[in-house]
Design a protein around this motif. Sequence first.
Motif, PDB file in Angstrom:
ATOM      1  N   LEU A  51       0.845  -1.191   0.000  1.00  0.00           N
ATOM      2  CA  LEU A  51       0.000   0.000   0.000  1.00  0.00           C
ATOM      3  C   LEU A  51       0.879   1.239   0.000  1.00  0.00           C
ATOM      4  CD1 LEU A  51      -2.780   1.492   0.416  1.00  0.00           C
ATOM      5  CD2 LEU A  51      -2.339   1.293   2.878  1.00  0.00           C
ATOM      6  N   ILE A  52       0.527   2.211  -0.838  1.00  0.00           N
ATOM      7  CA  ILE A  52       1.135   3.542  -0.779  1.00  0.00           C
ATOM      8  C   ILE A  52       0.030   4.501  -0.375  1.00  0.00           C
ATOM      9  CG2 ILE A  52       2.232   5.422  -2.071  1.00  0.00           C
ATOM     10  CD1 ILE A  52       3.574   3.341  -3.852  1.00  0.00           C
ATOM     11  N   ILE A  78      -2.888   4.119  -5.342  1.00  0.00           N
ATOM     12  CA  ILE A  78      -2.369   5.034  -4.321  1.00  0.00           C
ATOM     13  C   ILE A  78      -3.558   5.612  -3.565  1.00  0.00           C
ATOM     14  CG2 ILE A  78      -1.140   7.203  -3.872  1.00  0.00           C
ATOM     15  CD1 ILE A  78       0.493   6.611  -6.437  1.00  0.00           C
ATOM     16  N   ALA A  79      -3.531   5.473  -2.264  1.00  0.00           N
ATOM     17  CA  ALA A  79      -4.595   6.010  -1.423  1.00  0.00           C
ATOM     18  C   ALA A  79      -4.158   7.370  -0.878  1.00  0.00           C
ATOM     19  CB  ALA A  79      -4.901   5.050  -0.277  1.00  0.00           C
ATOM     20  N   VAL A  80      -5.121   8.215  -0.604  1.00  0.00           N
ATOM     21  CA  VAL A  80      -4.848   9.556  -0.075  1.00  0.00           C
ATOM     22  C   VAL A  80      -5.515   9.674   1.294  1.00  0.00           C
ATOM     23  CG1 VAL A  80      -5.224  12.026  -0.426  1.00  0.00           C
ATOM     24  CG2 VAL A  80      -4.675  10.558  -2.373  1.00  0.00           C
ATOM     25  N   PHE A  99      -3.756   0.293   9.753  1.00  0.00           N
ATOM     26  CA  PHE A  99      -3.512  -0.549   8.589  1.00  0.00           C
ATOM     27  C   PHE A  99      -4.000  -1.966   8.854  1.00  0.00           C
ATOM     28  CE2 PHE A  99       0.365   2.251   7.597  1.00  0.00           C
ATOM     29  CZ  PHE A  99      -0.409   3.113   6.847  1.00  0.00           C
ATOM     30  N   ALA A 100      -4.529  -2.594   7.818  1.00  0.00           N
ATOM     31  CA  ALA A 100      -4.954  -3.991   7.913  1.00  0.00           C
ATOM     32  C   ALA A 100      -3.732  -4.855   8.187  1.00  0.00           C
ATOM     33  CB  ALA A 100      -5.632  -4.422   6.616  1.00  0.00           C
ATOM     34  N   MET A 107       3.963   2.218   2.505  1.00  0.00           N
ATOM     35  CA  MET A 107       4.714   3.460   2.320  1.00  0.00           C
ATOM     36  C   MET A 107       3.799   4.642   2.575  1.00  0.00           C
ATOM     37  SD  MET A 107       6.504   5.089  -1.088  1.00  0.00           S
ATOM     38  CE  MET A 107       8.094   4.293  -0.915  1.00  0.00           C
ATOM     39  N   LEU A 108       4.269   5.567   3.411  1.00  0.00           N
ATOM     40  CA  LEU A 108       3.605   6.847   3.619  1.00  0.00           C
ATOM     41  C   LEU A 108       4.405   7.907   2.894  1.00  0.00           C
ATOM     42  CD1 LEU A 108       2.864   6.827   7.469  1.00  0.00           C
ATOM     43  CD2 LEU A 108       1.390   6.049   5.610  1.00  0.00           C
ATOM     44  N   VAL A 109       3.712   8.799   2.188  1.00  0.00           N
ATOM     45  CA  VAL A 109       4.383   9.905   1.502  1.00  0.00           C
ATOM     46  C   VAL A 109       3.809  11.192   2.058  1.00  0.00           C
ATOM     47  CG1 VAL A 109       4.936  10.973  -0.720  1.00  0.00           C
ATOM     48  CG2 VAL A 109       4.611   8.485  -0.580  1.00  0.00           C
ATOM     49  N   GLY A 110       4.677  12.006   2.653  1.00  0.00           N
ATOM     50  CA  GLY A 110       4.183  13.213   3.299  1.00  0.00           C
ATOM     51  C   GLY A 110       5.245  14.272   3.490  1.00  0.00           C
TER      52      GLY A 110
END
Length: 171
Positions: A51-52, A78-80, A99-100, A107-110
Motif C-alpha cells: 500500500l502507498i 495510491i490512497a490519499v 492498517f490492515a 509506504m507513507l508519503v508526506g
Amino acid sequence: MQRTLLLARHAKSSWEEAGLPDRARPLAPRGLRDAPLMGGRLARAGGKPDLILSSPACRALSTARLIAEALGYPISRIAVDDRLYGSDVDILLEVVGEFADTLGCVMLVGHDPEFTALAHRFSSKITRMPTCAVACFTFDAPSWSALAARSLKGVSFDYPRLHRDERGHKP
C-alpha cells in the motif's frame, strides 16, 4: 510477523508561483528528477509496498506517483489520507495503527517536520529527512497497532544527494 514501514518525504517542491495555496505547490524540476531515482533505488532493493498512502498535497501525491511508477505499483491504487498533511507524530502513528494486518509493507508519503519526528521516534539516528528521503523501518510485530521502537529490527535511510553520481554529478 515482519512489517515494513517506508516513510518518504515529498520531493523538492516549486516556489515559483508565490500565490499558490500550500497544498497546490507542484514539484520543482529537481523533485521530478529525484522521485523516480528514489523509486528505482527502492525497486532494486526489493522494496515494493502493498500500500502507498499519500498526503493530498500536490507535491506529495506527485512524489507518490513517480515512486509508484518506478516500483511498478499501480498509480490507481495510491490512497490519499488528509491526516498526512499538517499532522503530528501521534496522528501519523494512529494512521499506521489502522492498517490492515494483512499488509506487510506500507509506504507513507508526506511532509516535514512530522515525518522527521516520526522517523526520529523509531531511530534516534535520523534527525533530518531531506526532500525525497526514504526511511525504511522493519518491525517484528503482531499487528500495525503494536509497532513500537522495541519491536524495531532494522533501519535504512536514503536520500537523493547521497547518490548524485546516478544523475551524472560527482558525489
